[in-house]
Motif scaffolding. Sequence first.
Motif, short mmCIF file in Angstrom:
data_model
loop_
_atom_site.label_atom_id
_atom_site.label_comp_id
_atom_site.label_asym_id
_atom_site.label_seq_id
_atom_site.Cartn_x
_atom_site.Cartn_y
_atom_site.Cartn_z
N ALA A 190 0.82 -1.21 0.00
CA ALA A 190 0.00 0.00 0.00
C ALA A 190 0.85 1.26 0.00
CB ALA A 190 -0.93 -0.01 1.21
N PHE A 191 1.86 1.31 0.88
CA PHE A 191 2.64 2.56 0.93
C PHE A 191 3.56 2.69 -0.29
CE2 PHE A 191 6.25 0.45 3.21
CZ PHE A 191 7.32 1.04 2.55
N LEU A 192 4.00 1.56 -0.87
CA LEU A 192 4.80 1.66 -2.10
C LEU A 192 3.96 2.20 -3.25
CD1 LEU A 192 6.94 -1.63 -2.06
CD2 LEU A 192 7.76 0.71 -1.81
N ALA A 193 2.78 1.62 -3.44
CA ALA A 193 1.91 2.05 -4.53
C ALA A 193 1.49 3.50 -4.34
CB ALA A 193 0.68 1.15 -4.62
N LEU A 194 1.09 3.84 -3.12
CA LEU A 194 0.66 5.21 -2.84
C LEU A 194 1.82 6.18 -2.93
CD1 LEU A 194 -1.82 6.82 -2.03
CD2 LEU A 194 -1.31 6.34 0.36
N GLY A 195 3.02 5.74 -2.52
CA GLY A 195 4.19 6.60 -2.60
C GLY A 195 4.59 6.91 -4.03
N PHE A 196 4.64 5.89 -4.89
CA PHE A 196 4.99 6.12 -6.29
C PHE A 196 3.93 6.96 -6.99
CE2 PHE A 196 7.79 2.27 -5.92
CZ PHE A 196 8.97 2.91 -6.26
N PHE A 197 2.65 6.67 -6.71
CA PHE A 197 1.56 7.43 -7.33
C PHE A 197 1.66 8.91 -6.97
CE2 PHE A 197 -2.76 9.17 -7.00
CZ PHE A 197 -3.22 8.99 -8.29
N THR A 198 1.86 9.20 -5.68
CA THR A 198 1.90 10.58 -5.23
C THR A 198 3.20 11.26 -5.63
OG1 THR A 198 0.55 9.91 -3.34
CG2 THR A 198 1.56 12.08 -3.23
N SER A 199 4.29 10.51 -5.73
CA SER A 199 5.58 11.11 -6.11
C SER A 199 5.51 11.77 -7.47
CB SER A 199 6.69 10.06 -6.07
OG SER A 199 6.54 9.11 -7.12
N ALA A 200 4.74 11.18 -8.39
CA ALA A 200 4.60 11.78 -9.72
C ALA A 200 3.92 13.14 -9.62
CB ALA A 200 3.81 10.84 -10.63
N ARG A 201 2.94 13.26 -8.74
CA ARG A 201 2.24 14.52 -8.56
C ARG A 201 3.13 15.54 -7.85
NH1 ARG A 201 -3.17 13.95 -9.37
NH2 ARG A 201 -3.63 15.71 -7.99
N VAL A 202 3.90 15.08 -6.87
CA VAL A 202 4.83 15.97 -6.18
C VAL A 202 5.90 16.47 -7.15
CG1 VAL A 202 6.61 16.09 -4.39
CG2 VAL A 202 4.43 14.96 -3.91
N ALA A 203 6.37 15.59 -8.03
CA ALA A 203 7.40 15.98 -8.99
C ALA A 203 6.93 17.13 -9.87
CB ALA A 203 7.77 14.77 -9.87
N ILE A 204 5.67 17.10 -10.26
CA ILE A 204 5.13 18.19 -11.07
C ILE A 204 5.14 19.50 -10.29
CG2 ILE A 204 3.03 19.07 -12.17
CD1 ILE A 204 2.38 16.21 -12.97
N GLN A 205 4.75 19.41 -9.01
CA GLN A 205 4.74 20.62 -8.19
C GLN A 205 6.16 21.18 -8.01
OE1 GLN A 205 1.92 21.73 -7.77
NE2 GLN A 205 0.54 19.97 -7.81
N VAL A 206 7.12 20.28 -7.78
CA VAL A 206 8.51 20.73 -7.58
C VAL A 206 9.05 21.40 -8.84
CG1 VAL A 206 10.88 19.96 -7.17
CG2 VAL A 206 9.02 19.05 -5.78
N SER A 207 8.86 20.76 -9.98
CA SER A 207 9.36 21.35 -11.23
C SER A 207 8.65 22.66 -11.55
CB SER A 207 9.18 20.36 -12.39
OG SER A 207 7.82 20.03 -12.59
N THR A 208 7.36 22.74 -11.23
CA THR A 208 6.63 24.00 -11.43
C THR A 208 7.19 25.10 -10.55
OG1 THR A 208 4.59 22.80 -11.99
CG2 THR A 208 4.36 25.09 -11.32
#
Length: 250
Positions: free
Chosen positions: A111-129
């Motif tokens: 659960a935390f692996l799947a949720l972590g990878f899923f959310t990391s993609a969204r965080v990456a967009i925020q960081v690059s923005t």
Amino acid sequence: MNYHWNWSVYWQESPDGVHTYMDTLLAGLQWTLATAGTAWIMALVIGTVIGTVRTMPNKWLVRLANVYIEIFRNIQLIVQMFLWYFVMPEVVPASIGDWLKALPNASFITAFLALGFFTSARVAIQVSTGINALPRGQRMAGTALGLTLPQTYRYILLPMSFRIIIPALTNEFAAIIKNSSVALTIGLVELTAAAYSMREFTFQTFESLTAATIIYIFVSAFALFLAHWMERKTAVPGFIAASSSGAGGH
């Protein structure tokens, strides 16, 4: 058919004969917080790395970062959970697969692996923005001071970008708490699963779901309060609007 309300059901013994249903709900809350917390740390670390790479001058690294984001952001979270839990142990070597299946907390780890990878993609967009929202002069100033590219990111760009994307990260933090409920589909007895279990044993649908709803509201409200407090403490005048408009485009 009239519904029979029974608000005292929370203090009745659960089927295990040891705990009450309120204990069951609180145990589910602990798994929810553990899953969301570990997944958030993972998402923040990986998302920062991927988001940073996405703004670097190397086009191949940028493409790899974009591929990562598109894969983990566009595949449904529940599908990713199923892939990690049911498919991954079957495609790796048999010894590793057997080890994964025998883990005592396999559903939690999945659960935390799947949720972590899923959310990391969204965080990456925020960081690059956030990085792209900064004036080009800041990167050039780092170069003029003799800083290497990694040092420029570490000491100038990332600290500033994080301060202006805290509002966006606040939303992601609240979302990861709610998204953790998807873990019930792979057998993790988090808060939602605990409420469903209580409903099935007692047939008190409204009481069980009401308790879960109230707990989610309190947890989310507390998390948002802390995030907004941090946002006020670290706000950079003149940058919040720029970052918010940039983040909204994704």
